[in-house]
Design an enzyme around this catalytic site. Structure first.
Site, PDB file in Angstrom:
ATOM      1  N   TRP A 152      73.150  -6.173  54.723  1.00  0.00           N
ATOM      2  CA  TRP A 152      72.671  -7.093  53.731  1.00  0.00           C
ATOM      3  C   TRP A 152      72.768  -7.795  52.858  1.00  0.00           C
ATOM      4  O   TRP A 152      72.251  -8.635  51.898  1.00  0.00           O
ATOM      5  CB  TRP A 152      72.847  -5.697  52.171  1.00  0.00           C
ATOM      6  CG  TRP A 152      74.621  -5.814  52.313  1.00  0.00           C
ATOM      7  CD1 TRP A 152      75.358  -4.756  52.761  1.00  0.00           C
ATOM      8  CD2 TRP A 152      75.986  -6.716  52.544  1.00  0.00           C
ATOM      9  NE1 TRP A 152      76.766  -5.399  53.502  1.00  0.00           N
ATOM     10  CE2 TRP A 152      77.406  -6.579  52.383  1.00  0.00           C
ATOM     11  CE3 TRP A 152      75.625  -8.083  51.762  1.00  0.00           C
ATOM     12  CZ2 TRP A 152      78.244  -7.532  52.586  1.00  0.00           C
ATOM     13  CZ3 TRP A 152      76.677  -8.921  52.370  1.00  0.00           C
ATOM     14  CH2 TRP A 152      78.072  -8.116  52.870  1.00  0.00           C
ATOM     15  N   ASN A 153      72.914  -8.984  53.989  1.00  0.00           N
ATOM     16  CA  ASN A 153      73.009  -9.727  53.976  1.00  0.00           C
ATOM     17  C   ASN A 153      72.644 -11.183  54.058  1.00  0.00           C
ATOM     18  O   ASN A 153      72.484 -12.336  52.929  1.00  0.00           O
ATOM     19  CB  ASN A 153      74.994 -11.740  53.887  1.00  0.00           C
ATOM     20  CG  ASN A 153      74.400 -10.722  56.227  1.00  0.00           C
ATOM     21  OD1 ASN A 153      74.174 -10.133  56.496  1.00  0.00           O
ATOM     22  ND2 ASN A 153      75.016 -12.011  56.594  1.00  0.00           N
ATOM     23  N   LYS A 176      65.579  -0.021  60.104  1.00  0.00           N
ATOM     24  CA  LYS A 176      66.647   0.352  58.538  1.00  0.00           C
ATOM     25  C   LYS A 176      67.140  -0.373  58.168  1.00  0.00           C
ATOM     26  O   LYS A 176      68.320  -0.940  58.493  1.00  0.00           O
ATOM     27  CB  LYS A 176      67.903   1.209  58.936  1.00  0.00           C
ATOM     28  CG  LYS A 176      68.664   2.025  58.125  1.00  0.00           C
ATOM     29  CD  LYS A 176      69.913   2.756  58.803  1.00  0.00           C
ATOM     30  CE  LYS A 176      70.728   2.910  57.412  1.00  0.00           C
ATOM     31  NZ  LYS A 176      71.136   1.460  56.604  1.00  0.00           N
ATOM     32  N   GLU A 179      71.385   0.493  52.553  1.00  0.00           N
ATOM     33  CA  GLU A 179      70.757   0.422  51.128  1.00  0.00           C
ATOM     34  C   GLU A 179      70.912   0.262  50.101  1.00  0.00           C
ATOM     35  O   GLU A 179      70.136  -0.080  49.193  1.00  0.00           O
ATOM     36  CB  GLU A 179      71.204   1.920  51.091  1.00  0.00           C
ATOM     37  CG  GLU A 179      70.592   3.310  51.572  1.00  0.00           C
ATOM     38  CD  GLU A 179      71.591   2.842  53.475  1.00  0.00           C
ATOM     39  OE1 GLU A 179      70.126   3.671  54.263  1.00  0.00           O
ATOM     40  OE2 GLU A 179      71.927   2.279  54.093  1.00  0.00           O
ATOM     41  N   GLY A 229      75.730  -6.303  62.102  1.00  0.00           N
ATOM     42  CA  GLY A 229      76.545  -5.714  61.077  1.00  0.00           C
ATOM     43  C   GLY A 229      77.764  -6.341  62.235  1.00  0.00           C
ATOM     44  O   GLY A 229      77.846  -6.983  62.381  1.00  0.00           O
ATOM     45  N   SER A 230      78.644  -5.080  61.559  1.00  0.00           N
ATOM     46  CA  SER A 230      80.287  -5.513  62.278  1.00  0.00           C
ATOM     47  C   SER A 230      80.392  -5.148  62.761  1.00  0.00           C
ATOM     48  O   SER A 230      79.563  -3.947  63.843  1.00  0.00           O
ATOM     49  CB  SER A 230      80.974  -4.682  60.586  1.00  0.00           C
ATOM     50  OG  SER A 230      81.313  -3.404  61.401  1.00  0.00           O
ATOM     51  N   GLU A 251      74.126  -8.036  67.731  1.00  0.00           N
ATOM     52  CA  GLU A 251      75.162  -9.225  66.662  1.00  0.00           C
ATOM     53  C   GLU A 251      75.433  -8.985  65.894  1.00  0.00           C
ATOM     54  O   GLU A 251      75.206  -8.346  64.497  1.00  0.00           O
ATOM     55  CB  GLU A 251      73.386  -9.805  66.108  1.00  0.00           C
ATOM     56  CG  GLU A 251      73.678 -11.132  65.777  1.00  0.00           C
ATOM     57  CD  GLU A 251      74.350 -11.732  64.314  1.00  0.00           C
ATOM     58  OE1 GLU A 251      75.432 -12.028  64.468  1.00  0.00           O
ATOM     59  OE2 GLU A 251      73.453 -11.421  63.383  1.00  0.00           O
ATOM     60  N   LEU A 252      76.741  -9.150  66.140  1.00  0.00           N
ATOM     61  CA  LEU A 252      77.719  -8.553  65.368  1.00  0.00           C
ATOM     62  C   LEU A 252      79.471  -9.287  64.443  1.00  0.00           C
ATOM     63  O   LEU A 252      78.399 -10.602  64.696  1.00  0.00           O
ATOM     64  CB  LEU A 252      79.209  -7.952  66.199  1.00  0.00           C
ATOM     65  CG  LEU A 252      77.590  -6.754  67.407  1.00  0.00           C
ATOM     66  CD1 LEU A 252      79.413  -5.960  68.234  1.00  0.00           C
ATOM     67  CD2 LEU A 252      77.354  -6.004  66.614  1.00  0.00           C
ATOM     68  N   CYS A 289      77.527 -13.533  59.276  1.00  0.00           N
ATOM     69  CA  CYS A 289      78.083 -13.966  60.322  1.00  0.00           C
ATOM     70  C   CYS A 289      78.820 -15.048  61.177  1.00  0.00           C
ATOM     71  O   CYS A 289      79.923 -15.016  61.843  1.00  0.00           O
ATOM     72  CB  CYS A 289      77.090 -12.902  61.286  1.00  0.00           C
ATOM     73  SG  CYS A 289      75.758 -13.467  61.474  1.00  0.00           S
ATOM     74  N   GLU A 386      87.543 -10.483  60.138  1.00  0.00           N
ATOM     75  CA  GLU A 386      87.043 -11.378  59.742  1.00  0.00           C
ATOM     76  C   GLU A 386      86.332 -10.487  57.703  1.00  0.00           C
ATOM     77  O   GLU A 386      86.033 -10.033  57.953  1.00  0.00           O
ATOM     78  CB  GLU A 386      85.728 -11.155  59.573  1.00  0.00           C
ATOM     79  CG  GLU A 386      83.885 -12.389  59.428  1.00  0.00           C
ATOM     80  CD  GLU A 386      82.353 -11.483  59.630  1.00  0.00           C
ATOM     81  OE1 GLU A 386      81.676 -12.151  59.693  1.00  0.00           O
ATOM     82  OE2 GLU A 386      82.263 -11.013  60.368  1.00  0.00           O
TER      83      GLU A 386
END
Length: 484
Positions: A152-153, A176, A179, A229-230, A251-252, A289, A386
Protein backbone atom coordinates in the site's frame (compact mmCIF):
# COMPACT_ATOMS: atom_id res chain seq x y z
CA UNK A 1 -10.79 14.84 -5.41
CA UNK A 2 -13.36 12.11 -6.00
CA UNK A 3 -12.97 8.47 -5.09
CA UNK A 4 -14.26 5.95 -7.67
CA UNK A 5 -16.64 3.03 -7.29
CA UNK A 6 -14.39 -0.01 -6.93
CA UNK A 7 -14.36 -3.13 -9.09
CA UNK A 8 -12.11 -6.06 -9.98
CA UNK A 9 -10.94 -6.72 -13.53
CA UNK A 10 -11.27 -10.42 -14.32
CA UNK A 11 -11.69 -12.17 -17.64
CA UNK A 12 -12.03 -8.91 -19.54
CA UNK A 13 -14.80 -7.50 -17.35
CA UNK A 14 -15.02 -5.06 -14.45
CA UNK A 15 -16.81 -6.80 -11.58
CA UNK A 16 -18.47 -4.54 -8.95
CA UNK A 17 -19.37 -7.62 -6.91
CA UNK A 18 -17.60 -10.91 -6.25
CA UNK A 19 -18.13 -14.10 -4.28
CA UNK A 20 -15.63 -13.24 -1.53
CA UNK A 21 -17.82 -10.47 -0.11
CA UNK A 22 -16.58 -6.94 0.38
CA UNK A 23 -14.62 -4.67 2.69
CA UNK A 24 -14.36 -0.91 3.02
CA UNK A 25 -11.47 1.30 2.02
CA UNK A 26 -10.84 4.21 4.41
CA UNK A 27 -9.28 7.64 4.16
CA UNK A 28 -6.32 7.57 6.61
CA UNK A 29 -6.51 11.34 7.11
CA UNK A 30 -9.98 11.28 8.71
CA UNK A 31 -10.83 7.55 9.03
CA UNK A 32 -13.93 8.02 6.84
CA UNK A 33 -15.01 5.17 4.55
CA UNK A 34 -14.34 5.85 0.86
CA UNK A 35 -15.94 2.89 -0.93
CA UNK A 36 -16.72 -0.80 -0.68
CA UNK A 37 -14.20 -3.11 -2.35
CA UNK A 38 -15.43 -6.41 -3.83
CA UNK A 39 -13.31 -9.41 -2.82
CA UNK A 40 -12.52 -12.26 -5.15
CA UNK A 41 -13.42 -15.76 -4.04
CA UNK A 42 -12.12 -19.06 -5.35
CA UNK A 43 -14.11 -18.92 -8.60
CA UNK A 44 -12.89 -15.43 -9.52
CA UNK A 45 -9.28 -16.29 -8.71
CA UNK A 46 -9.43 -19.36 -10.91
CA UNK A 47 -10.94 -17.32 -13.72
CA UNK A 48 -8.28 -14.61 -13.36
CA UNK A 49 -5.51 -17.20 -13.79
CA UNK A 50 -7.24 -18.78 -16.78
CA UNK A 51 -7.80 -15.36 -18.28
CA UNK A 52 -4.08 -14.65 -17.90
CA UNK A 53 -3.35 -17.90 -19.72
CA UNK A 54 -5.55 -16.78 -22.62
CA UNK A 55 -4.09 -13.30 -22.56
CA UNK A 56 -0.54 -14.61 -22.66
CA UNK A 57 -1.23 -16.52 -25.86
CA UNK A 58 -2.41 -13.30 -27.51
CA UNK A 59 0.04 -10.79 -26.05
CA UNK A 60 3.20 -12.81 -26.59
CA UNK A 61 2.51 -13.12 -30.33
CA UNK A 62 2.52 -9.35 -30.76
CA UNK A 63 5.93 -8.09 -31.88
CA UNK A 64 8.17 -6.32 -29.41
CA UNK A 65 7.66 -3.12 -31.39
CA UNK A 66 3.90 -3.60 -31.27
CA UNK A 67 3.97 -4.05 -27.50
CA UNK A 68 6.26 -1.03 -27.23
CA UNK A 69 3.79 1.19 -29.05
CA UNK A 70 0.92 0.18 -26.76
CA UNK A 71 2.96 0.61 -23.58
CA UNK A 72 4.23 4.03 -24.65
CA UNK A 73 0.62 5.01 -25.29
CA UNK A 74 -0.23 3.85 -21.77
CA UNK A 75 2.56 6.04 -20.39
CA UNK A 76 1.18 9.08 -22.18
CA UNK A 77 -2.32 8.38 -20.91
CA UNK A 78 -0.94 8.04 -17.41
CA UNK A 79 0.62 11.50 -17.64
CA UNK A 80 -2.63 12.96 -18.96
CA UNK A 81 -4.52 11.42 -16.03
CA UNK A 82 -1.85 12.11 -13.40
CA UNK A 83 -3.93 14.56 -11.37
CA UNK A 84 -6.95 12.23 -11.28
CA UNK A 85 -4.90 9.17 -10.33
CA UNK A 86 -2.89 11.12 -7.75
CA UNK A 87 -6.07 12.43 -6.13
CA UNK A 88 -7.33 8.90 -5.62
CA UNK A 89 -3.90 7.84 -4.34
CA UNK A 90 -3.89 10.60 -1.72
CA UNK A 91 -7.43 9.82 -0.59
CA UNK A 92 -6.72 6.13 0.05
CA UNK A 93 -3.04 6.22 1.08
CA UNK A 94 -2.63 9.62 2.73
CA UNK A 95 0.57 11.05 1.27
CA UNK A 96 0.64 14.72 0.23
CA UNK A 97 -0.87 15.35 -3.18
CA UNK A 98 2.38 16.75 -4.56
CA UNK A 99 4.13 13.48 -3.64
CA UNK A 100 1.30 11.51 -5.25
CA UNK A 101 1.54 13.48 -8.50
CA UNK A 102 5.30 12.89 -8.64
CA UNK A 103 4.73 9.19 -8.01
CA UNK A 104 2.28 8.86 -10.90
CA UNK A 105 4.50 10.79 -13.32
CA UNK A 106 7.54 8.75 -12.29
CA UNK A 107 5.46 5.61 -12.87
CA UNK A 108 4.89 6.77 -16.44
CA UNK A 109 8.66 7.22 -16.81
CA UNK A 110 9.19 3.67 -15.54
CA UNK A 111 6.69 2.43 -18.09
CA UNK A 112 8.50 4.27 -20.89
CA UNK A 113 11.87 2.80 -19.94
CA UNK A 114 10.62 -0.76 -19.63
CA UNK A 115 8.77 -0.45 -22.95
CA UNK A 116 12.08 0.48 -24.56
CA UNK A 117 13.87 -2.41 -22.87
CA UNK A 118 11.30 -4.82 -24.29
CA UNK A 119 12.82 -4.10 -27.72
CA UNK A 120 16.29 -4.94 -26.41
CA UNK A 121 15.84 -8.53 -25.28
CA UNK A 122 18.85 -9.54 -27.31
CA UNK A 123 20.01 -13.07 -27.97
CA UNK A 124 23.37 -14.19 -29.24
CA UNK A 125 24.93 -16.56 -31.75
CA UNK A 126 27.59 -18.99 -30.52
CA UNK A 127 30.10 -20.58 -32.87
CA UNK A 128 29.59 -24.40 -33.02
CA UNK A 129 32.40 -26.64 -31.93
CA UNK A 130 30.92 -29.84 -33.38
CA UNK A 131 30.96 -30.63 -37.08
CA UNK A 132 27.51 -30.76 -38.68
CA UNK A 133 25.96 -28.06 -36.48
CA UNK A 134 24.72 -25.17 -38.61
CA UNK A 135 23.93 -22.71 -35.84
CA UNK A 136 23.77 -22.24 -32.09
CA UNK A 137 21.70 -19.38 -30.76
CA UNK A 138 20.57 -18.21 -27.33
CA UNK A 139 17.29 -16.31 -27.10
CA UNK A 140 15.05 -14.89 -24.38
CA UNK A 141 11.32 -15.59 -24.38
CA UNK A 142 8.56 -14.43 -21.99
CA UNK A 143 8.26 -16.66 -18.95
CA UNK A 144 4.44 -16.75 -19.01
CA UNK A 145 1.55 -15.45 -16.91
CA UNK A 146 2.68 -13.58 -13.79
CA UNK A 147 1.09 -13.27 -10.34
CA UNK A 148 2.17 -9.89 -8.95
CA UNK A 149 1.61 -8.72 -5.37
CA UNK A 150 2.09 -5.11 -4.26
CA UNK A 151 1.69 -3.28 -0.92
CA UNK A 152 0.00 0.00 0.00
CA UNK A 153 2.89 2.43 0.40
CA UNK A 154 3.33 3.30 -3.30
CA UNK A 155 -0.01 2.38 -4.91
CA UNK A 156 1.01 3.61 -8.39
CA UNK A 157 4.75 3.07 -8.58
CA UNK A 158 4.88 -0.53 -7.37
CA UNK A 159 2.12 -1.99 -9.58
CA UNK A 160 3.55 -0.16 -12.60
CA UNK A 161 7.03 -1.58 -11.99
CA UNK A 162 5.65 -5.08 -12.30
CA UNK A 163 3.10 -4.45 -15.01
CA UNK A 164 5.57 -2.55 -17.19
CA UNK A 165 8.35 -5.13 -17.01
CA UNK A 166 6.07 -8.14 -17.41
CA UNK A 167 4.09 -6.69 -20.31
CA UNK A 168 7.24 -5.41 -22.03
CA UNK A 169 8.67 -8.94 -21.92
CA UNK A 170 5.47 -10.37 -23.43
CA UNK A 171 3.91 -11.78 -20.26
CA UNK A 172 0.35 -11.42 -19.06
CA UNK A 173 -0.32 -10.39 -15.44
CA UNK A 174 -2.70 -10.97 -12.56
CA UNK A 175 -2.02 -7.98 -10.31
CA UNK A 176 -3.09 -7.93 -6.66
CA UNK A 177 -2.81 -4.49 -5.08
CA UNK A 178 -3.21 -4.09 -1.35
CA UNK A 179 -6.82 -4.02 -0.20
CA UNK A 180 -6.08 -0.72 1.57
CA UNK A 181 -5.26 1.05 -1.72
CA UNK A 182 -7.06 -0.57 -4.68
CA UNK A 183 -8.41 2.55 -6.36
CA UNK A 184 -5.08 3.74 -7.73
CA UNK A 185 -4.30 0.36 -9.28
CA UNK A 186 -7.79 0.16 -10.76
CA UNK A 187 -7.27 3.45 -12.62
CA UNK A 188 -3.84 2.28 -13.78
CA UNK A 189 -5.24 -0.99 -15.12
CA UNK A 190 -7.87 1.00 -17.02
CA UNK A 191 -5.09 3.12 -18.49
CA UNK A 192 -3.36 0.02 -19.86
CA UNK A 193 -6.63 -1.27 -21.29
CA UNK A 194 -7.40 2.07 -22.92
CA UNK A 195 -3.94 2.03 -24.50
CA UNK A 196 -4.66 -1.29 -26.18
CA UNK A 197 -3.42 -4.05 -23.87
CA UNK A 198 -5.71 -7.06 -24.51
CA UNK A 199 -8.34 -7.46 -21.81
CA UNK A 200 -7.20 -10.97 -20.86
CA UNK A 201 -3.56 -9.90 -20.59
CA UNK A 202 -4.18 -7.86 -17.43
CA UNK A 203 -6.35 -8.97 -14.53
CA UNK A 204 -6.73 -7.26 -11.16
CA UNK A 205 -7.90 -9.08 -8.04
CA UNK A 206 -8.29 -8.29 -4.35
CA UNK A 207 -9.41 -10.59 -1.57
CA UNK A 208 -8.18 -12.47 1.45
CA UNK A 209 -4.40 -12.16 1.01
CA UNK A 210 -3.61 -15.72 2.08
CA UNK A 211 -6.27 -17.19 -0.21
CA UNK A 212 -5.30 -15.02 -3.17
CA UNK A 213 -1.60 -15.80 -2.93
CA UNK A 214 -1.94 -19.53 -2.31
CA UNK A 215 -4.49 -19.96 -5.10
CA UNK A 216 -2.63 -17.98 -7.74
CA UNK A 217 0.84 -19.32 -6.94
CA UNK A 218 -0.40 -22.91 -7.08
CA UNK A 219 -2.37 -22.44 -10.28
CA UNK A 220 -0.69 -24.23 -13.21
CA UNK A 221 -1.21 -21.25 -15.52
CA UNK A 222 1.01 -19.00 -13.38
CA UNK A 223 4.69 -19.22 -14.33
CA UNK A 224 6.21 -16.46 -12.23
CA UNK A 225 5.59 -14.71 -8.92
CA UNK A 226 6.68 -11.14 -8.21
CA UNK A 227 6.29 -9.72 -4.69
CA UNK A 228 6.95 -6.40 -3.02
CA UNK A 229 6.43 -6.58 0.72
CA UNK A 230 7.92 -7.30 4.10
CA UNK A 231 10.68 -9.85 4.61
CA UNK A 232 8.22 -12.16 6.37
CA UNK A 233 5.68 -11.99 3.53
CA UNK A 234 8.41 -12.42 0.93
CA UNK A 235 9.73 -15.54 2.62
CA UNK A 236 6.22 -17.01 2.85
CA UNK A 237 5.37 -16.40 -0.81
CA UNK A 238 8.86 -17.38 -1.89
CA UNK A 239 8.44 -20.74 -0.17
CA UNK A 240 5.11 -21.26 -1.94
CA UNK A 241 6.67 -20.39 -5.29
CA UNK A 242 9.59 -22.75 -4.65
CA UNK A 243 7.19 -25.55 -3.78
CA UNK A 244 5.74 -25.27 -7.29
CA UNK A 245 9.09 -24.42 -8.93
CA UNK A 246 7.83 -21.03 -10.05
CA UNK A 247 10.18 -18.21 -10.95
CA UNK A 248 10.30 -15.65 -8.12
CA UNK A 249 11.33 -12.03 -7.65
CA UNK A 250 11.08 -10.44 -4.21
CA UNK A 251 11.64 -6.78 -3.34
CA UNK A 252 11.48 -6.93 0.43
CA UNK A 253 12.12 -4.78 3.47
CA UNK A 254 15.23 -2.91 4.51
CA UNK A 255 16.81 -1.07 7.43
CA UNK A 256 18.89 1.55 5.68
CA UNK A 257 21.95 3.01 7.39
CA UNK A 258 23.33 6.51 6.76
CA UNK A 259 27.00 7.21 7.47
CA UNK A 260 27.90 10.88 7.79
CA UNK A 261 31.65 11.35 7.42
CA UNK A 262 33.69 13.79 9.49
CA UNK A 263 34.01 16.26 6.60
CA UNK A 264 30.22 16.75 6.36
CA UNK A 265 29.52 17.71 9.98
CA UNK A 266 29.94 21.48 9.94
CA UNK A 267 28.71 24.58 8.14
CA UNK A 268 27.00 24.36 4.75
CA UNK A 269 27.86 20.67 4.43
CA UNK A 270 26.00 19.85 7.65
CA UNK A 271 23.01 21.93 6.55
CA UNK A 272 22.91 19.95 3.30
CA UNK A 273 23.02 16.62 5.14
CA UNK A 274 20.27 17.68 7.55
CA UNK A 275 18.00 19.00 4.83
CA UNK A 276 18.46 15.90 2.67
CA UNK A 277 18.05 13.50 5.60
CA UNK A 278 14.89 15.07 6.99
CA UNK A 279 13.23 15.05 3.57
CA UNK A 280 14.17 11.43 2.90
CA UNK A 281 13.33 10.13 6.38
CA UNK A 282 9.85 11.60 6.61
CA UNK A 283 8.79 11.26 2.97
CA UNK A 284 5.62 9.20 2.85
CA UNK A 285 5.70 9.27 6.68
CA UNK A 286 8.70 6.95 6.61
CA UNK A 287 6.68 4.22 4.91
CA UNK A 288 9.38 3.51 2.34
CA UNK A 289 11.35 0.26 2.14
CA UNK A 290 14.59 2.14 1.37
CA UNK A 291 13.91 4.87 3.94
CA UNK A 292 16.94 5.91 6.03
CA UNK A 293 16.56 4.64 9.60
CA UNK A 294 19.97 4.41 11.31
CA UNK A 295 22.12 7.56 11.18
CA UNK A 296 25.77 7.15 12.17
CA UNK A 297 27.67 10.32 13.17
CA UNK A 298 31.22 10.92 14.43
CA UNK A 299 30.93 10.85 18.21
CA UNK A 300 32.02 14.45 18.74
CA UNK A 301 29.42 15.73 16.27
CA UNK A 302 26.45 13.60 17.35
CA UNK A 303 25.06 16.10 19.86
CA UNK A 304 24.93 19.03 17.43
CA UNK A 305 23.46 16.89 14.66
CA UNK A 306 20.87 15.37 16.99
CA UNK A 307 19.70 18.76 18.22
CA UNK A 308 19.17 20.13 14.73
CA UNK A 309 17.69 16.92 13.33
CA UNK A 310 15.14 16.73 16.15
CA UNK A 311 14.26 20.38 15.69
CA UNK A 312 13.72 19.84 11.99
CA UNK A 313 11.45 16.88 12.70
CA UNK A 314 9.41 18.94 15.18
CA UNK A 315 8.87 21.66 12.57
CA UNK A 316 7.32 19.35 9.97
CA UNK A 317 3.72 20.28 9.21
CA UNK A 318 1.37 17.30 9.56
CA UNK A 319 -2.02 17.17 7.90
CA UNK A 320 -4.16 15.59 5.23
CA UNK A 321 -2.53 15.01 1.87
CA UNK A 322 -5.11 17.24 0.23
CA UNK A 323 -3.71 20.30 2.06
CA UNK A 324 -0.90 21.85 -0.03
CA UNK A 325 0.83 22.98 3.18
CA UNK A 326 1.16 19.41 4.47
CA UNK A 327 4.71 18.07 4.64
CA UNK A 328 3.89 14.69 6.20
CA UNK A 329 0.58 12.89 5.96
CA UNK A 330 -0.94 10.18 8.13
CA UNK A 331 0.13 6.58 8.38
CA UNK A 332 -1.73 4.35 5.98
CA UNK A 333 -3.87 2.50 8.52
CA UNK A 334 -4.51 2.09 12.23
CA UNK A 335 -2.22 -0.94 12.55
CA UNK A 336 0.76 1.29 11.75
CA UNK A 337 0.00 3.38 14.85
CA UNK A 338 0.11 0.25 17.00
CA UNK A 339 3.43 -0.75 15.45
CA UNK A 340 4.98 2.67 16.03
CA UNK A 341 3.94 2.61 19.69
CA UNK A 342 5.45 -0.85 20.05
CA UNK A 343 8.81 0.34 18.69
CA UNK A 344 8.78 3.46 20.87
CA UNK A 345 7.83 1.63 24.08
CA UNK A 346 10.51 -0.99 23.55
CA UNK A 347 13.24 1.57 22.77
CA UNK A 348 12.39 3.65 25.85
CA UNK A 349 12.28 0.56 28.04
CA UNK A 350 15.77 -0.39 26.84
CA UNK A 351 17.27 3.00 27.64
CA UNK A 352 17.18 4.85 24.32
CA UNK A 353 16.89 8.66 24.54
CA UNK A 354 13.71 10.00 22.98
CA UNK A 355 14.64 13.37 21.45
CA UNK A 356 11.27 14.23 19.96
CA UNK A 357 7.93 12.68 19.05
CA UNK A 358 6.97 9.20 20.09
CA UNK A 359 3.21 9.65 20.30
CA UNK A 360 0.06 9.44 18.25
CA UNK A 361 -1.17 12.91 17.29
CA UNK A 362 -4.34 13.91 19.12
CA UNK A 363 -6.56 14.44 16.10
CA UNK A 364 -8.77 12.39 13.82
CA UNK A 365 -6.83 10.27 11.38
CA UNK A 366 -3.87 7.93 11.74
CA UNK A 367 -1.18 10.52 12.45
CA UNK A 368 2.01 9.80 14.37
CA UNK A 369 4.61 12.35 15.42
CA UNK A 370 7.95 12.45 13.58
CA UNK A 371 10.14 10.65 16.08
CA UNK A 372 13.88 10.74 16.76
CA UNK A 373 15.86 8.52 19.14
CA UNK A 374 19.50 8.60 20.14
CA UNK A 375 21.59 5.72 21.44
CA UNK A 376 19.03 2.95 20.99
CA UNK A 377 20.78 -0.26 22.06
CA UNK A 378 21.48 -2.97 19.51
CA UNK A 379 19.03 -5.26 21.31
CA UNK A 380 16.06 -2.91 20.79
CA UNK A 381 13.39 -3.66 18.19
CA UNK A 382 14.21 -0.37 16.50
CA UNK A 383 17.76 -1.53 15.79
CA UNK A 384 16.73 -5.01 14.66
CA UNK A 385 13.46 -4.63 12.75
CA UNK A 386 12.23 -2.21 10.13
CA UNK A 387 9.86 0.29 11.78
CA UNK A 388 8.36 1.32 8.43
CA UNK A 389 7.27 4.65 9.81
CA UNK A 390 8.45 8.12 10.89
CA UNK A 391 11.11 6.97 13.37
CA UNK A 392 14.84 7.69 13.07
CA UNK A 393 17.66 6.61 15.37
CA UNK A 394 21.02 8.38 15.75
CA UNK A 395 24.18 6.55 16.78
CA UNK A 396 27.82 7.62 17.32
CA UNK A 397 30.90 6.04 15.79
CA UNK A 398 34.59 6.40 16.56
CA UNK A 399 36.19 5.19 13.32
CA UNK A 400 34.93 4.69 9.78
CA UNK A 401 35.57 0.97 10.21
CA UNK A 402 33.20 0.97 13.19
CA UNK A 403 30.52 2.77 11.19
CA UNK A 404 30.75 0.37 8.24
CA UNK A 405 30.65 -2.64 10.57
CA UNK A 406 27.54 -1.30 12.34
CA UNK A 407 25.85 -0.43 9.04
CA UNK A 408 26.38 -3.98 7.74
CA UNK A 409 25.44 -5.74 10.99
CA UNK A 410 21.80 -6.50 10.13
CA UNK A 411 20.52 -9.24 7.80
CA UNK A 412 19.03 -6.62 5.45
CA UNK A 413 20.65 -4.91 2.50
CA UNK A 414 18.26 -2.88 0.40
CA UNK A 415 19.46 0.73 0.56
CA UNK A 416 22.46 2.33 2.25
CA UNK A 417 23.64 5.94 2.19
CA UNK A 418 26.65 8.04 3.04
CA UNK A 419 27.75 11.66 2.92
CA UNK A 420 31.34 12.74 2.28
CA UNK A 421 33.42 15.11 0.17
CA UNK A 422 36.40 12.77 0.21
CA UNK A 423 36.59 10.81 -3.05
CA UNK A 424 38.59 7.98 -1.45
CA UNK A 425 36.07 7.65 1.39
CA UNK A 426 33.18 7.76 -1.08
CA UNK A 427 34.59 4.88 -3.10
CA UNK A 428 35.40 2.89 0.01
CA UNK A 429 31.85 3.26 1.34
CA UNK A 430 30.35 2.41 -2.05
CA UNK A 431 32.46 -0.74 -2.14
CA UNK A 432 32.04 -1.92 1.45
CA UNK A 433 28.40 -1.14 2.28
CA UNK A 434 26.39 -4.34 1.87
CA UNK A 435 23.30 -3.24 -0.02
CA UNK A 436 21.79 -3.54 -3.46
CA UNK A 437 21.67 0.26 -3.76
CA UNK A 438 24.15 2.73 -2.29
CA UNK A 439 23.59 6.48 -2.49
CA UNK A 440 26.55 8.79 -1.88
CA UNK A 441 25.54 12.35 -0.99
CA UNK A 442 21.92 11.80 -1.92
CA UNK A 443 18.97 9.45 -1.29
CA UNK A 444 17.54 9.19 -4.81
CA UNK A 445 18.60 5.64 -5.60
CA UNK A 446 15.24 4.67 -7.12
CA UNK A 447 15.19 5.80 -10.76
CA UNK A 448 13.48 4.22 -13.80
CA UNK A 449 16.76 3.49 -15.59
CA UNK A 450 18.45 1.91 -12.55
CA UNK A 451 17.87 -1.57 -11.07
CA UNK A 452 16.11 -1.61 -7.71
CA UNK A 453 16.72 -4.63 -5.49
CA UNK A 454 18.28 -5.83 -2.28
CA UNK A 455 20.98 -8.09 -0.89
CA UNK A 456 20.70 -10.60 1.94
CA UNK A 457 17.12 -10.88 3.27
CA UNK A 458 16.03 -7.74 1.45
CA UNK A 459 15.16 -9.60 -1.70
CA UNK A 460 15.88 -11.67 -4.76
CA UNK A 461 16.26 -10.06 -8.18
CA UNK A 462 15.71 -6.48 -9.31
CA UNK A 463 12.99 -4.25 -10.68
CA UNK A 464 13.38 -1.40 -13.18
CA UNK A 465 16.50 -0.73 -15.21
CA UNK A 466 17.64 -3.09 -17.92
CA UNK A 467 17.64 -5.89 -15.33
CA UNK A 468 13.94 -5.49 -14.52
CA UNK A 469 12.56 -6.94 -17.74
CA UNK A 470 15.04 -9.84 -17.78
CA UNK A 471 13.40 -11.41 -14.72
CA UNK A 472 10.25 -11.94 -16.79
CA UNK A 473 12.03 -14.03 -19.41
CA UNK A 474 13.40 -17.51 -19.81
CA UNK A 475 16.60 -18.41 -21.66
CA UNK A 476 16.31 -20.88 -24.53
CA UNK A 477 19.20 -22.57 -26.36
CA UNK A 478 18.51 -23.44 -30.00
CA UNK A 479 20.88 -25.56 -32.09
CA UNK A 480 20.30 -26.54 -35.72
CA UNK A 481 22.16 -29.41 -37.33
CA UNK A 482 22.59 -30.66 -40.89
CA UNK A 483 19.59 -32.88 -41.80
CA UNK A 484 20.20 -36.50 -42.69
Amino acid sequence: MKYPALALHIGGQWLPRASGGERYVFNPADEAPLAALPLAGESELQEAAESARRGFRVWRTLSAHGRYAILRRAGELMRQRAEEIAGVLTLEQGKPLAEAVREVKLSADILDFQAEEGKRLYGRTVAPRVEGILSQTVVRQPVGPVAAFTPWNFPANLPVRKLASALAAGCSVVIKPDEETPGTCMLIVQTFLDAGVPADAINMVCGDPAQVSSTLIAHPAIAKVSVTGSVAVGKLLGEQAARHVKRFTGELGGHAPVIVAEDMCEGAALAFVLRSSLTAKYRNAGQVCASPIRFYLPRRHLGAFAEQFALGAQRLRLGPGSDPQTQMGPLAHARRIDDMERFVDDAVAQGARLLTGGHRVDRRGWFFEPTVFADAPASSLLMRQEPFGPIAVLRPYDTLEDAISAANALPYGLGAYAFTRDLHVAHRLAEELEAGMVGINHFGVSQPEMPFGGWKESGIGQEMGAEGVLHYTEVKTITVGVPG
